[in-house]
Design an enzyme around this catalytic site. Structure first.
Site, mmCIF file in Angstrom:
data_model
loop_
_atom_site.group_PDB
_atom_site.id
_atom_site.type_symbol
_atom_site.label_atom_id
_atom_site.label_comp_id
_atom_site.label_asym_id
_atom_site.label_seq_id
_atom_site.Cartn_x
_atom_site.Cartn_y
_atom_site.Cartn_z
ATOM 1 C CB ALA A 116 6.565 13.025 41.063
ATOM 2 C CG ASP A 165 18.205 10.515 38.264
ATOM 3 O OD1 ASP A 165 18.512 11.711 38.414
ATOM 4 O OD2 ASP A 165 17.533 10.099 37.301
ATOM 5 C CE1 TYR A 217 18.217 12.362 30.362
ATOM 6 C CE2 TYR A 217 19.358 10.586 29.220
ATOM 7 C CZ TYR A 217 19.286 11.490 30.259
ATOM 8 O OH TYR A 217 20.298 11.527 31.200
HETATM 9 C C1 GLA Z 1 17.202 12.165 34.135
HETATM 10 C C2 GLA Z 1 18.447 11.287 34.097
HETATM 11 C C3 GLA Z 1 19.615 11.970 34.804
HETATM 12 C C4 GLA Z 1 19.823 13.392 34.281
HETATM 13 C C5 GLA Z 1 18.503 14.157 34.253
HETATM 14 C C6 GLA Z 1 18.633 15.506 33.606
HETATM 15 O O1 GLA Z 1 16.748 12.307 35.456
HETATM 16 O O2 GLA Z 1 18.187 10.049 34.735
HETATM 17 O O3 GLA Z 1 20.787 11.206 34.655
HETATM 18 O O4 GLA Z 1 20.430 13.377 33.021
HETATM 19 O O5 GLA Z 1 17.483 13.432 33.576
HETATM 20 O O6 GLA Z 1 19.432 16.347 34.365
#
Ligand code: GLA
Length: 373
Positions: A116, A165, A217
């Site tokens: 998710a 997060d 990423y």
């Molecule tokens: C992931 C990364 C976060 C953040 C988001 C994008 O969840 O773990 O640190 O960069 O992507 O906002």
């Protein structure tokens, strides 16, 4: 608690304690954390529960109720594999920081929906971090625990994530969103009472995770860093004149900067609206965030776009992808009396494409990490 029973069964003793840390939804502020920007996540009612005891040697014995088989013993951090890397990584990060952390016996139970994109890994890291902090008397603040968890993920697991997060998991509060300035690490909780406004925040879990996502990423992060260097600023947070900055950039860097700078403004606007009690008015900002992530930052995917577009067509006040992108979940802000219509619209749009139906369920801001027993 079944995690306690499993601990007794695996290790023949009671755990010294039980800790819980939640996953997160990000309301807005995507791909801004590693640009020293602003984010507005909240902790969700699902997470990771860890029954833990300290040890007098350096062994770590680990079992997860979501993984088959008995407890595994990790003697050397370099041997850790799969999900155990998130746990061993936290021990490693704390030891690297000079904390006197020895071994541990750990049983994990988790209920973050799979795939998710709701940060089950951050929940795991923070639950273990909190347990070790208490069992070894480290006296860490919540943010220090979150930073150790991030360090584990960056330098042990090898995922160059920002702090959002882990901070949301460690510092979330029930009924509140967490505004975080990722440069100063200052936080402020913002009331986010959906029910009082007759609203729900639906999660649409696409269930997909596109390959290459992790490499993408890191590439986005590099684009942002090279753009900041070209503009002569420490981080994209420092871009004050967007038009002037865009005139000096081209291609990917230009698009990435457009997203990050406008996204920071959107976070501040949402915070302003929430503080003014205008929860129902944030929808347009959610929509704008999605378009920016889709077209400028290029981290969406067809499943997320269809979830967002069909939710809006079904009557959502706003919708956007949440988290890193390339799969995971979208969120939709929906009035109570539109929830069924929105769910039907999303399911129909998926059915028309022959896609596996997404799970659609409401999320409310829940408490952050804590000791349960
Ligand atoms: C992931 C990364 C976060 C953040 C988001 C994008 O969840 O773990 O640190 O960069 O992507 O906002």
């Amino acid at each position: 608690m079944r995690v306690v029973e499993a601990f007794q069964e695996s290790f023949g003793a009671e755990p010294q304690g039980v800790w819980h840390a939640p996953g997160r939804v990000n309301l807005i502020g995507e791909h801004t954390d590693y640009n020293d920007g602003f984010v507005l996540p909240f902790a969700v009612p699902w997470g990771v529960t860890a029954a833990v005891s300290s040890r007098e040697d350096d062994l770590v014995r680990l079992r997860s109720l979501q993984a088959p088989g008995p407890a595994v013993t990790v003697e050397d951090p370099a041997q850790a594999e799969g999900w155990t890397r998130y746990v061993i990584g936290v021990l490693w990060a704390l030891r690297e920081a000079g904390h006197p952390v020895r071994g541990a016996d750990i049983v994990i139970d988790g209920d973050v929906p799979r795939g998710a994109g709701l940060s089950s890994s951050a929940a795991l890291e923070v639950a273990v971090g909190l347990a070790l902090d208490e069992l070894y008397g480290l006296g860490l603040s919540r943010m220090e625990t979150a930073l150790a968890a991030q360090r584990a993920e960056n330098d042990f697991v090898g995922m160059p994530c920002g702090i959002m997060d882990q901070a949301a998991s460690a510092l979330g509060e029930e009924g509140k969103a967490l505004f975080l300035d990722c440069r100063t690490l200052g936080t402020r909780t913002i009331p986010f009472d959906l029910a009082a406004h007759g609203l729900q925040l639906l999660i649409v879990n696409t269930g997909v995770h596109h390959e290459l996502a992790d490499g993408q990423y890191a590439r986005r992060r590099r684009d942002c860093e090279s753009a900041a260097a070209r503009l002569g600023v420490d981080a994209l947070r420092d871009v004050t004149d967007l038009a002037e900055a865009l005139a000096r950039l081209s291609g990917d860097e230009r698009r990435r900067v457009q997203h990050v700078v406008t996204e920071n403004h959107r976070v501040e606007a949402v915070v302003g609206l929430l503080r003014a009690g205008a929860v129902g008015e944030i929808g347009a900002l959610l929509n704008a965030s999605h378009l920016s992530l889709r077209d400028q930052f290029e981290v969406s995917c067809p499943e997320l776009d269809v979830a967002v577009e069909s939710a809006i067509r079904g009557g959502a006040r706003g919708a956007r992808m949440t988290g890193g992108g390339f799969g995971g979940s979208a969120i939709a802000l929906v009035a109570d009396d539109r929830v069924e219509a929105v769910r039907d619209a999303v399911l129909l749009a998926y059915a028309e494409r022959g896609w596996v139906p997404p799970e659609v369920y409401p999320a409310t801001p829940a408490a952050g990490a804590r000791r349960l027993a």
